[in-house]
Design a protein around this motif. Structure first.
Motif, PDB file in Angstrom:
ATOM      1  N   THR A 106       0.224   8.300 -11.497  1.00  0.00           N
ATOM      2  CA  THR A 106      -0.026   8.442 -12.808  1.00  0.00           C
ATOM      3  C   THR A 106       1.796   7.913 -12.335  1.00  0.00           C
ATOM      4  O   THR A 106       2.021   7.763 -14.215  1.00  0.00           O
ATOM      5  CB  THR A 106      -0.286   9.382 -13.093  1.00  0.00           C
ATOM      6  N   ASN A 107       2.707   8.619 -12.071  1.00  0.00           N
ATOM      7  CA  ASN A 107       4.191   7.425 -12.143  1.00  0.00           C
ATOM      8  C   ASN A 107       4.386   6.507 -11.309  1.00  0.00           C
ATOM      9  O   ASN A 107       5.524   7.100 -10.317  1.00  0.00           O
ATOM     10  CB  ASN A 107       4.417   9.472 -12.223  1.00  0.00           C
ATOM     11  N   LEU A 108       4.003   5.705 -12.340  1.00  0.00           N
ATOM     12  CA  LEU A 108       4.306   4.044 -10.530  1.00  0.00           C
ATOM     13  C   LEU A 108       5.525   3.899 -11.583  1.00  0.00           C
ATOM     14  O   LEU A 108       6.324   3.481 -12.811  1.00  0.00           O
ATOM     15  CB  LEU A 108       2.969   3.032 -10.607  1.00  0.00           C
ATOM     16  N   PRO A 109       6.703   3.519 -10.218  1.00  0.00           N
ATOM     17  CA  PRO A 109       7.804   3.008 -10.983  1.00  0.00           C
ATOM     18  C   PRO A 109       7.843   1.274 -10.960  1.00  0.00           C
ATOM     19  O   PRO A 109       6.552   0.883 -10.521  1.00  0.00           O
ATOM     20  CB  PRO A 109       8.565   2.700  -9.409  1.00  0.00           C
ATOM     21  N   HIS A 137      15.135   9.918  -4.859  1.00  0.00           N
ATOM     22  CA  HIS A 137      14.913   9.367  -5.995  1.00  0.00           C
ATOM     23  C   HIS A 137      13.827   8.422  -6.366  1.00  0.00           C
ATOM     24  O   HIS A 137      13.354   8.870  -7.843  1.00  0.00           O
ATOM     25  CB  HIS A 137      16.732   8.297  -6.540  1.00  0.00           C
ATOM     26  N   TYR A 138      13.193   8.706  -5.553  1.00  0.00           N
ATOM     27  CA  TYR A 138      11.340   7.815  -5.441  1.00  0.00           C
ATOM     28  C   TYR A 138      10.598   9.570  -5.668  1.00  0.00           C
ATOM     29  O   TYR A 138       9.792   9.145  -5.548  1.00  0.00           O
ATOM     30  CB  TYR A 138      10.887   7.104  -4.570  1.00  0.00           C
ATOM     31  N   ALA A 139      11.078  10.709  -5.811  1.00  0.00           N
ATOM     32  CA  ALA A 139      10.604  11.802  -5.200  1.00  0.00           C
ATOM     33  C   ALA A 139       9.315  11.917  -6.382  1.00  0.00           C
ATOM     34  O   ALA A 139       7.978  12.834  -5.548  1.00  0.00           O
ATOM     35  CB  ALA A 139      11.228  12.995  -5.310  1.00  0.00           C
ATOM     36  N   ARG A 152       0.957  -1.200  -0.412  1.00  0.00           N
ATOM     37  CA  ARG A 152      -0.374   0.003  -0.215  1.00  0.00           C
ATOM     38  C   ARG A 152       0.993   0.999   0.089  1.00  0.00           C
ATOM     39  O   ARG A 152       1.812   1.102   0.975  1.00  0.00           O
ATOM     40  CB  ARG A 152      -0.883  -0.056   1.476  1.00  0.00           C
ATOM     41  N   VAL A 153       0.358   2.074  -0.869  1.00  0.00           N
ATOM     42  CA  VAL A 153       1.392   3.505  -0.900  1.00  0.00           C
ATOM     43  C   VAL A 153       0.846   4.586  -0.624  1.00  0.00           C
ATOM     44  O   VAL A 153      -0.671   4.923  -0.710  1.00  0.00           O
ATOM     45  CB  VAL A 153       2.168   3.204  -2.937  1.00  0.00           C
ATOM     46  N   ASP A 154       1.333   5.586   0.196  1.00  0.00           N
ATOM     47  CA  ASP A 154       1.037   7.088   0.537  1.00  0.00           C
ATOM     48  C   ASP A 154       1.907   7.903  -0.023  1.00  0.00           C
ATOM     49  O   ASP A 154       3.196   8.014  -0.319  1.00  0.00           O
ATOM     50  CB  ASP A 154       0.628   6.844   1.688  1.00  0.00           C
ATOM     51  N   PHE A 155       0.782   8.393  -1.389  1.00  0.00           N
ATOM     52  CA  PHE A 155       1.669   8.679  -3.077  1.00  0.00           C
ATOM     53  C   PHE A 155       2.001  10.444  -2.347  1.00  0.00           C
ATOM     54  O   PHE A 155       2.852  11.303  -2.438  1.00  0.00           O
ATOM     55  CB  PHE A 155       0.833   9.262  -3.794  1.00  0.00           C
ATOM     56  N   VAL A 156       1.404  11.007  -0.784  1.00  0.00           N
ATOM     57  CA  VAL A 156       0.991  12.199  -0.380  1.00  0.00           C
ATOM     58  C   VAL A 156       2.191  12.029   0.437  1.00  0.00           C
ATOM     59  O   VAL A 156       3.684  13.283   0.431  1.00  0.00           O
ATOM     60  CB  VAL A 156       0.137  12.836   0.146  1.00  0.00           C
ATOM     61  N   ALA A 157       2.373  11.350   1.328  1.00  0.00           N
ATOM     62  CA  ALA A 157       3.484  11.280   2.584  1.00  0.00           C
ATOM     63  C   ALA A 157       4.894  10.488   2.311  1.00  0.00           C
ATOM     64  O   ALA A 157       5.568  10.280   2.703  1.00  0.00           O
ATOM     65  CB  ALA A 157       3.130  10.908   3.924  1.00  0.00           C
ATOM     66  N   LYS A 158       5.006   9.708   0.709  1.00  0.00           N
ATOM     67  CA  LYS A 158       5.465   9.038   0.415  1.00  0.00           C
ATOM     68  C   LYS A 158       6.429   7.846   1.255  1.00  0.00           C
ATOM     69  O   LYS A 158       8.043   8.172   0.967  1.00  0.00           O
ATOM     70  CB  LYS A 158       6.600  10.065  -0.150  1.00  0.00           C
ATOM     71  N   ILE A 159       5.450   6.972   1.962  1.00  0.00           N
ATOM     72  CA  ILE A 159       5.387   5.948   2.491  1.00  0.00           C
ATOM     73  C   ILE A 159       4.592   4.805   1.587  1.00  0.00           C
ATOM     74  O   ILE A 159       3.231   4.774   0.739  1.00  0.00           O
ATOM     75  CB  ILE A 159       4.281   5.854   3.986  1.00  0.00           C
TER      76      ILE A 159
END
Length: 745
Positions: A100-103, A93-95, A71-78
């Motif tokens: 819409t821009n997933l690794p 480097h995952y900033a 599970r990803v929190d895109f706002v908190a980058k967690i």
């Protein structure tokens, strides 16, 4: 047939499970009878697996790699680990990560991804790109004809190796000889006595590789293009391109062992000492790199460590009955020796491959522990001139479509959801004894760990992992908090080009309460996987049991059963039979004598042999040459179809199976077939396989069929059908008796 071959039950993940939904508690799991198990082919190639040029992100608590189920929190980058629920921050480097821009590793379709691990520029010794290494260990105690076959195969293999691959050579008979390849001006050989055990330190000292005995390098190559500077490497292991001429000359001069053999005695053969010397040489020169010892053995060890039988021929080689009665005086000592050799090779990261060719046994049962724990290849044939050996040996070194994809120095780590425990792994690997909360108390196979060493593996290597559920109480059952369970397999290895790779496969399944929904559990049952897993567990439990083969054959069959994928292993358990006729497309046929018909061709695949069986009418038409007449093109195509399908199977399989071409009632129409090329002049040359077509080879098919028609009821059979001359009961009679017993009070 082609449609069947194109189906891919393993999918992108190369994972299959006995149960695709899991019971929530230990009690419910025990009611399932068939254990919770997964099979994985950890480096099986698949066109949809992406390769990423960076290292994976790892959870700081359980070390699981970032995957599509996090599970990803895109706002908190967690990201939250699905295994231990630890919250992990993305590095800088995952900033740019967003919905819409997933690794690549977070895409839902990429449950398996592969990473190329780059060497650390600040640490030149970290994960350097290294060439593969092959040390050939050749038995010279054999007749001249056999030695010529094996020398020819070796020359061909050396010509097929990559130019930068390092090659070494040890020959043995009564004594072991290490050939120095780095000083081509004069042939130098180091001789080791074959009648006593030799330590790694003694090997190093005698070869001048010990700390006190390092030889000066004058007159030797100054360094190798691949960056090795160790003197021993320069002297004993050279790039194939540099030593091909020297090795070919050595092989030309090599003779059968000259030591005299008394009448009524076996040759004096020191297999154990030769393998110890090869292991010591590699350990001194190239510890921790991808290297293989390729042993070519033509008879039993009778001298020194690893001896399996005395030299006196009046004493037979041990049988299963001898092992059962503890009447095999050399067996336990030999197994103990190979067990210590296995530990040495695993600690060095090196592989033992065994190619054994003899009419009698050579000691595969004793060597099994060293071959299996190092992930080595094993091929057992009747002769070094037989296609089973020649074609299999060539495939080890041949690059291209049929390559085995040999990889080195692998490790497998497994992460599981809470409440799932790992009992162990069955397959070619060794436990690394890495303890953790997911280790079960019960051990099956290589257990007590969550990580395993795989010194050698290839694209078809498959492991069986056995699991247990730890929860005993429904209120604490894992499915209550989360209906999904997760398993992650992390495989790091050195690929054939020397690059260090890491493959991460993460799979999910659902917990189910089988007290409420047993139907759901049943629908998730994979019976083919279950059959193979149960066969592997059974063969593990009856390791020393009496069986209808020699101990060598039993060990050989079990090693291959344990490492092949589910589809191939299922064929070992129950062969497949395909029927070809004018009236229909090729289709599966019952493994029953009733499937034999005068106007049919049958193709039997029993894994180790493939049989093309022509019905009587088909054979007669073929012998009359109808297939060569323009008006009988349909008949020519019918004859060709099973040959093409057999060739497709042979192309994909290792070891290469024996191909048998035979006819119904061979004794009546077999005279035409005694020369296998009579009806297909270029068959042997075209396929590159040995074809046996003598009348009695029909037994290769008949031995695998259910005897529903025997001489006892032959009068009831239709004209043109076949019977089996046996007193064995048919499957139908067996079931009738079973039903009668089942309903008795």
């Amino acid at each position: 047939m082609s449609e069947m071959a194109n189906t891919d039950p393993e999918g992108i993940d190369a994972v299959r499970m006995t149960w695709n939904v899991w019971p929530r508690t230990k009690v419910e799991a025990s009611k399932c009878v068939i254990p919770l198990a997964a099979t994985i082919a950890p480096i099986r190639p698949h066109p949809d697996i992406p390769t990423l040029p960076y290292a994976p992100l790892r959870c700081r608590t359980c070390s699981a790699a970032l995957n599509a189920f996090a599970r990803v929190d895109f706002v908190a980058k967690i990201w939250i680990c699905p295994f231990c629920y630890q919250r992990n921050h993305f590095p800088p480097h995952y900033a740019m990560i967003s919905e819409t821009n997933l690794p690549c590793e977070l895409y839902p379709q990429y449950t398996t991804v592969q990473y190329t691990l780059q060497p650390d520029p600040n640490n030149p010794s970290s994960a350097p790109q290294l060439p593969p290494v092959f040390v050939f260990v050749l038995d010279t105690c054999m007749i001249e004809e056999e030695l010529e076959f094996v020398k020819s195969a070796m020359k061909q293999a050396i010509g097929l190796l990559p130019e930068n691959a390092l090659v070494g050579f040890v020959s043995f008979g009564t004594q072991a000889h290490v050939h120095e390849l780095g000083f081509s001006d004069m042939s130098k050989v180091y001789v080791f006595r074959g009648n006593k055990e030799i330590t790694k330190e003694q090997v190093l000292e005698q070869l001048g590789l010990g700390a006190a005995g390092r030889r000066p390098t004058a007159g030797y190559p100054k360094g190798l293009q691949n960056g090795f500077t160790n003197t021993g490497v320069n002297r004993f292991l050279l790039p194939a391109s540099d030593c091909e001429f020297t090795l070919n000359s050595l092989l030309d001069e090599l003779q059968t062992d000259q030591w005299p053999v008394q009448a009524g005695h076996r040759a004096s053969r020191c297999t154990g000492v030769a393998l110890s010397v090869a292991a010591g040489l590699l350990g001194a020169c190239l510890p921790g790199t991808g290297a293989r010892i390729v042993a070519l053995v033509g008879g039993p060890c009778t001298e020194g460590p690893g001896t399996i039988v005395s030299k006196d021929m009046s004493e037979p080689v041990r049988s299963h009955k001898d092992l059962d009665k503890d009447a095999a005086p050399y067996f336990k000592k030999a197994v103990k020796f190979y067990d210590s050799l296995a530990k040495q090779l695993v600690s060095q990261g090196h592989v033992l491959d065994l190619f054994a060719s003899a009419l009698d046994q050579v000691g595969v049962a004793e060597m099994k522990v060293a071959v299996e724990r190092t992930g080595g290849l094993v091929v057992l044939a009747e002769s070094f001139g037989h296609s089973v050996f020649k074609d299999s040996f060539k495939r080890v070194f041949k690059d291209g479509e049929q390559t085995l994809g040999l990889c080195f120095n692998g490790t497998l780590e497994i992460n599981c959801s809470k409440d799932i425990k790992i009992q162990g792994v069955i397959g070619p690997c060794t436990s690394l004894e890495k303890k953790g909360p997911n280790v079960a108390d019960t051990v099956i196979g290589e257990g007590n760990t969550t990580a395993w060493k795989m010194c050698g593996l290839d694209k078809s290597t498959c492991f069986t992992v056995l699991f247990d559920v730890s929860s005993t109480d429904k209120s604490n059952a894992p499915g209550v908090a989360n209906p999904q369970l997760y398993l992650q397999f992390l495989t790091s290895y050195q690929d054939p080009e020397g690059k260090t790779m890491l493959r991460v496969t993460t799979v999910t399944r659902q917990w189910v309460d089988n007290a409420v929904s047993s139907e759901e559990l049943i629908q998730g049952f994979d019976q083919e996987t279950a059959a193979v897993v149960m066969a592997r567990i059974t063969s593990l439990k009856m390791e020393m049991e009496v069986f209808n083969n020699s101990p060598d054959e039993t060990a050989y069959f079990r090693m291959l059963l344990n490492r092949e994928n589910i589809t191939n292993a299922a064929v070992m358990i129950q062969p497949s039979l395909i029927s070809y006729s004018f009236n229909s497309l090729p289709q599966p046929a019952l493994l029953d004598v009733a499937s034999i018909s005068a106007d049919r061709i049958l193709l039997l695949d029993s894994y180790f042999s493939i049989v093309i069986f022509h019905g009587m009418t088909i054979a007669q038409w073929r012998n009359m040459g109808y297939q060569n007449q323009p008006e009988h093109q349909a008949f020519a195509q019918l004859l060709q179809a099973p040959q093409d399908d057999a060739q497709m199977i042979i192309r994909e399989r290792f070891p290469v199976p024996r191909l048998v071409v035979c006819d119904q009632h061979g004794s009546q129409v077999g005279s035409e077939l005694n020369n296998a090329e009579s009806h297909e002049p270029n068959l042997q040359e075209k396929w590159g396989v040995m074809i046996v077509a003598f009348p009695f080879y029909a037994r290769f098919l008949l031995a695998k069929l259910n005897p529903s028609a025997t001489y006892n009821n032959a009068n009831e059979m239709a004209a043109g059908s076949d019977v089996i001359f046996t007193d064995d009961v048919s499957l139908q009679v067996f079931f009738e008796h079973l039903q009668r017993l089942a309903v008795q009070s």
